[in-house]
Design a protein around this motif. Structure first.
Motif, PDB file in Angstrom:
ATOM      1  N   GLU A   1      -8.870  -1.364  -1.141  1.00  0.00           N
ATOM      2  CA  GLU A   1      -9.654  -1.407   0.096  1.00  0.00           C
ATOM      3  C   GLU A   1     -11.063  -1.932  -0.171  1.00  0.00           C
ATOM      4  O   GLU A   1     -11.571  -2.772   0.572  1.00  0.00           O
ATOM      5  N   ARG A   2     -11.698  -1.445  -1.245  1.00  0.00           N
ATOM      6  CA  ARG A   2     -13.056  -1.869  -1.593  1.00  0.00           C
ATOM      7  C   ARG A   2     -13.115  -3.364  -1.888  1.00  0.00           C
ATOM      8  O   ARG A   2     -14.073  -4.047  -1.535  1.00  0.00           O
TER       9      ARG A   2
ATOM     10  N   VAL B   1       0.836  -1.199   0.000  1.00  0.00           N
ATOM     11  CA  VAL B   1       0.000   0.000   0.000  1.00  0.00           C
ATOM     12  C   VAL B   1       0.868   1.246   0.000  1.00  0.00           C
ATOM     13  O   VAL B   1       1.790   1.380   0.807  1.00  0.00           O
TER      14      VAL B   1
ATOM     15  N   VAL C   1      -1.258   6.686  -2.601  1.00  0.00           N
ATOM     16  CA  VAL C   1      -2.367   6.792  -3.555  1.00  0.00           C
ATOM     17  C   VAL C   1      -2.674   5.444  -4.200  1.00  0.00           C
ATOM     18  O   VAL C   1      -3.834   5.075  -4.353  1.00  0.00           O
ATOM     19  N   ASN C   2      -1.638   4.709  -4.576  1.00  0.00           N
ATOM     20  CA  ASN C   2      -1.796   3.442  -5.290  1.00  0.00           C
ATOM     21  C   ASN C   2      -1.362   2.262  -4.434  1.00  0.00           C
ATOM     22  O   ASN C   2      -0.633   2.418  -3.459  1.00  0.00           O
ATOM     23  N   THR C   3      -1.803   1.080  -4.856  1.00  0.00           N
ATOM     24  CA  THR C   3      -1.428  -0.163  -4.196  1.00  0.00           C
ATOM     25  C   THR C   3      -0.916  -1.134  -5.244  1.00  0.00           C
ATOM     26  O   THR C   3      -1.519  -1.278  -6.300  1.00  0.00           O
TER      27      THR C   3
ATOM     28  N   THR D   1      -5.666   1.642  -7.623  1.00  0.00           N
ATOM     29  CA  THR D   1      -5.817   2.697  -6.631  1.00  0.00           C
ATOM     30  C   THR D   1      -5.951   2.088  -5.243  1.00  0.00           C
ATOM     31  O   THR D   1      -6.422   0.950  -5.079  1.00  0.00           O
ATOM     32  N   LYS D   2      -5.530   2.850  -4.271  1.00  0.00           N
ATOM     33  CA  LYS D   2      -5.625   2.417  -2.876  1.00  0.00           C
ATOM     34  C   LYS D   2      -7.083   2.156  -2.501  1.00  0.00           C
ATOM     35  O   LYS D   2      -7.398   1.166  -1.850  1.00  0.00           O
ATOM     36  N   SER D   3      -7.977   3.028  -2.971  1.00  0.00           N
ATOM     37  CA  SER D   3      -9.396   2.854  -2.633  1.00  0.00           C
ATOM     38  C   SER D   3      -9.966   1.580  -3.268  1.00  0.00           C
ATOM     39  O   SER D   3     -10.804   0.906  -2.656  1.00  0.00           O
ATOM     40  N   SER D   4      -9.518   1.212  -4.472  1.00  0.00           N
ATOM     41  CA  SER D   4      -9.984  -0.033  -5.096  1.00  0.00           C
ATOM     42  C   SER D   4      -9.508  -1.240  -4.306  1.00  0.00           C
ATOM     43  O   SER D   4     -10.267  -2.193  -4.099  1.00  0.00           O
TER      44      SER D   4
END
Length: 75
Positions: free
Chosen positions: A45-46, A18, A21-23, A40-43
């Protein structure tokens, strides 16, 4: 899951790195064979990505670039 992409590889998440911004996610699709993706980091996590979780590497590309070393023999 139904998807139009033809290149779908089921595997196991090996690493999740992680960043701010990106993973970076590495999915092992066969013993010793990994596909690495930057999402993306949010993807990440989702999707709940974690080491050992089953996941799919889905490749949808209109271009594949092929290269060889200059010192290889001609065909």
């Amino acid at each position: 899951m139904k998807i139009s992409a033809r290149n779908t590889f089921k595997g196991t998440v090996k690493t999740v790195s992680v960043g701010a911004v990106n993973t970076e996610v590495a999915i092992e699709i066969a013993p010793g064979l990994e596909i690495v993706a930057i999402i993306t980091k949010s993807s990440a996590e989702r999707l709940g990505l974690a080491e050992g979780k089953d996941a799919y590497a889905v490749i949808k590309a209109s271009d594949v670039i092929v290269a060889v070393d200059e010192n290889t023999h001609p065909l």
